[in-house]
Write an enzyme that holds these catalytic residues in place. Structure first.
Site, PDB file in Angstrom:
ATOM      1  CB  SER A   1      88.551 164.815 -48.309  1.00 31.25           C
ATOM      2  OG  SER A   1      87.796 165.957 -47.983  1.00 31.25           O
TER       3      SER A   1
ATOM      4  CE1 TYR B   1      86.583 162.465 -43.630  1.00 30.83           C
ATOM      5  CE2 TYR B   1      87.272 164.611 -44.413  1.00 30.83           C
ATOM      6  CZ  TYR B   1      86.639 163.400 -44.629  1.00 30.83           C
ATOM      7  OH  TYR B   1      86.065 163.133 -45.855  1.00 30.83           O
TER       8      TYR B   1
HETATM    9  P1  NAD Z   1      79.370 156.822 -46.532  1.00 28.12           P
HETATM   10  O1  NAD Z   1      79.162 156.870 -45.049  1.00 28.12           O
HETATM   11  O2  NAD Z   1      78.202 156.908 -47.461  1.00 28.12           O
HETATM   12  O3  NAD Z   1      80.179 155.508 -46.935  1.00 28.12           O
HETATM   13  C1  NAD Z   1      81.259 155.042 -46.196  1.00 28.12           C
HETATM   14  C2  NAD Z   1      81.505 153.605 -46.559  1.00 28.12           C
HETATM   15  O4  NAD Z   1      82.590 153.127 -45.756  1.00 28.12           O
HETATM   16  C3  NAD Z   1      80.305 152.703 -46.245  1.00 28.12           C
HETATM   17  O5  NAD Z   1      80.235 151.680 -47.211  1.00 28.12           O
HETATM   18  C4  NAD Z   1      80.669 152.120 -44.880  1.00 28.12           C
HETATM   19  O6  NAD Z   1      80.022 150.889 -44.609  1.00 28.12           O
HETATM   20  C5  NAD Z   1      82.167 151.956 -45.059  1.00 28.12           C
HETATM   21  N1  NAD Z   1      82.898 151.847 -43.821  1.00 28.12           N
HETATM   22  C6  NAD Z   1      82.883 152.657 -42.741  1.00 28.12           C
HETATM   23  N2  NAD Z   1      83.699 152.170 -41.782  1.00 28.12           N
HETATM   24  C7  NAD Z   1      84.236 151.031 -42.276  1.00 28.12           C
HETATM   25  C8  NAD Z   1      85.147 150.076 -41.772  1.00 28.12           C
HETATM   26  N3  NAD Z   1      85.669 150.178 -40.550  1.00 28.12           N
HETATM   27  N4  NAD Z   1      85.482 149.023 -42.560  1.00 28.12           N
HETATM   28  C9  NAD Z   1      84.934 148.885 -43.794  1.00 28.12           C
HETATM   29  N5  NAD Z   1      84.073 149.761 -44.321  1.00 28.12           N
HETATM   30  C10 NAD Z   1      83.727 150.811 -43.567  1.00 28.12           C
HETATM   31  O7  NAD Z   1      80.431 157.974 -46.821  1.00 28.12           O
HETATM   32  P2  NAD Z   1      80.928 158.674 -48.163  1.00 28.12           P
HETATM   33  O8  NAD Z   1      80.591 160.110 -48.048  1.00 28.12           O
HETATM   34  O9  NAD Z   1      80.534 157.900 -49.367  1.00 28.12           O
HETATM   35  O10 NAD Z   1      82.515 158.568 -47.938  1.00 28.12           O
HETATM   36  C11 NAD Z   1      83.354 157.742 -48.709  1.00 28.12           C
HETATM   37  C12 NAD Z   1      84.748 158.341 -48.711  1.00 28.12           C
HETATM   38  O11 NAD Z   1      84.694 159.608 -49.350  1.00 28.12           O
HETATM   39  C13 NAD Z   1      85.326 158.584 -47.313  1.00 28.12           C
HETATM   40  O12 NAD Z   1      86.689 158.267 -47.305  1.00 28.12           O
HETATM   41  C14 NAD Z   1      85.116 160.064 -47.120  1.00 28.12           C
HETATM   42  O13 NAD Z   1      86.042 160.614 -46.231  1.00 28.12           O
HETATM   43  C15 NAD Z   1      85.327 160.561 -48.527  1.00 28.12           C
HETATM   44  N6  NAD Z   1      84.766 161.893 -48.793  1.00 28.12           N
HETATM   45  C16 NAD Z   1      83.436 162.128 -48.661  1.00 28.12           C
HETATM   46  C17 NAD Z   1      82.961 163.400 -48.941  1.00 28.12           C
HETATM   47  C18 NAD Z   1      81.506 163.744 -48.846  1.00 28.12           C
HETATM   48  O14 NAD Z   1      81.172 164.940 -48.945  1.00 28.12           O
HETATM   49  N7  NAD Z   1      80.609 162.795 -48.685  1.00 28.12           N
HETATM   50  C19 NAD Z   1      83.830 164.407 -49.343  1.00 28.12           C
HETATM   51  C20 NAD Z   1      85.177 164.129 -49.459  1.00 28.12           C
HETATM   52  C21 NAD Z   1      85.638 162.851 -49.192  1.00 28.12           C
END
Ligand code: NAD
Length: 256
Positions: free
Chosen positions: A138, A151
């Site tokens: 991130s 985080y």
């Molecule tokens: P999201 O909530 O849409 O997806 C998260 C995914 O992880 C889902 O498929 C969920 O079922 C799965 N998950 C959660 N806990 C789990 C566990 N214990 N075991 C297996 N699967 C699990 O979130 P997102 O925004 O798509 O985030 C995905 C990644 O991107 C994360 O690592 C997040 O930190 C990172 N990220 C997101 C953003 C943003 O703005 N959305 C920005 C930077 C980084």
């Protein structure tokens, strides 16, 4: 481009993980999906791209389940060529109010899971002398925000782990890099928009504009499709010597 390769994407039932899985599937890779919630819909999306797809429901907080997931991918498709460590969760609170069990869960799911999946997948990658590990960190792997201690610590740790993984494989065909998005409008971020709207008594649109305005100079969300194109590049032959990079796609957030 990735025909015959197998990509294991953790947390791919939603958001960024699903976007990355779709981008790799569109290049011909077999996809092993993981994550909670609706599984059938996301699997159908991947199948519609013509890719072979399988699913394993490992909890990324549990090392034994992570090993079972890697073995499932290897027994289903013969290899894990591309490992995308993407699963992640968030909790927002000041340190003095931060529930210790939320700290432990974020470190386990957002950081330690990448260590475990990598240690199980790397021997096969080294044996074949080809592999790609993409750690979805991130912009919070590069800079901090208040109220996100676990985080930010996990994502900074993931960027560090990315560098070590890259160095340990530097003379091989195995590369490791981190992808560092700014705001992406997924369920994880929608929860933060909802919390802001409730706290300030403003509409969803106003809360979204405030969220972007605080941090992201472009005032635009990065999309899963844009992140997917970056993942495809890192998996391509042009990415052969890109090693240990933390590549932000953040609308200028970290440039400030
Ligand atoms: P999201 O909530 O849409 O997806 C998260 C995914 O992880 C889902 O498929 C969920 O079922 C799965 N998950 C959660 N806990 C789990 C566990 N214990 N075991 C297996 N699967 C699990 O979130 P997102 O925004 O798509 O985030 C995905 C990644 O991107 C994360 O690592 C997040 O930190 C990172 N990220 C997101 C953003 C943003 O703005 N959305 C920005 C930077 C980084």
């Amino acid at each position: 481009m990735l025909k015959g390769k197998t990509a294991l994407v953790t947390g791919s039932t939603s958001g960024i993980g699903l976007g990355l899985a779709k981008a790799l599937a569109a290049q011909g890779a077999n996809i092993v999906m993981n994550g909670f919630g609706d599984v059938d819909g996301p699997m159908a999306d991947i199948k519609a791209l013509g890719a072979a797809v399988s699913y394993h429901g490992a909890d990324m907080g549990k090392p034994a389940e992570i090993e079972a997931m890697v073995r499932h991918a290897e027994s289903t498709f013969g290899a894990v060529d591309i490992l995308v460590n993407n699963a992640g969760i968030q909790h927002v609170a000041r340190i003095e109010n931060f529930p210790p069990e939320r700290w432990d869960a974020i470190i386990a799911i957002n950081l330690s899971s990448a260590f475990h999946a990598s240690r199980f997948a790397l021997p096969g990658m080294h044996a074949r002398n080809w592999g790609r590990i993409l750690n979805v960190a991130s912009v919070h792997g590069l800079v901090a925000s208040a109220e996100k201690s676990a985080y930010v610590a996990a994502k900074h740790g993931l960027v560090g782990l990315t560098k070590v993984t890259a160095l340990e494989s530097a003379t091989t065909g195995v590369t490791c890099n981190a992808i560092c998005p700014g705001w992406v409008l997924t369920p994880l971020v929608q929860k933060q928009v909802d919390a802001k709207a409730a706290a300030l008594g403003v509409s969803n649109a106003e809360a979204t504009a405030l969220l972007l305005g605080e941090k992201e100079p472009s005032l635009q969300f990065t999309t899963p499709e844009e992140l997917g194109a970056l993942a495809v590049f890192l998996c391509s032959a042009a990415g052969n010597n890109v090693r240990g990079v933390a590549w932000n796609m953040d609308g200028g957030w970290a440039a400030q």
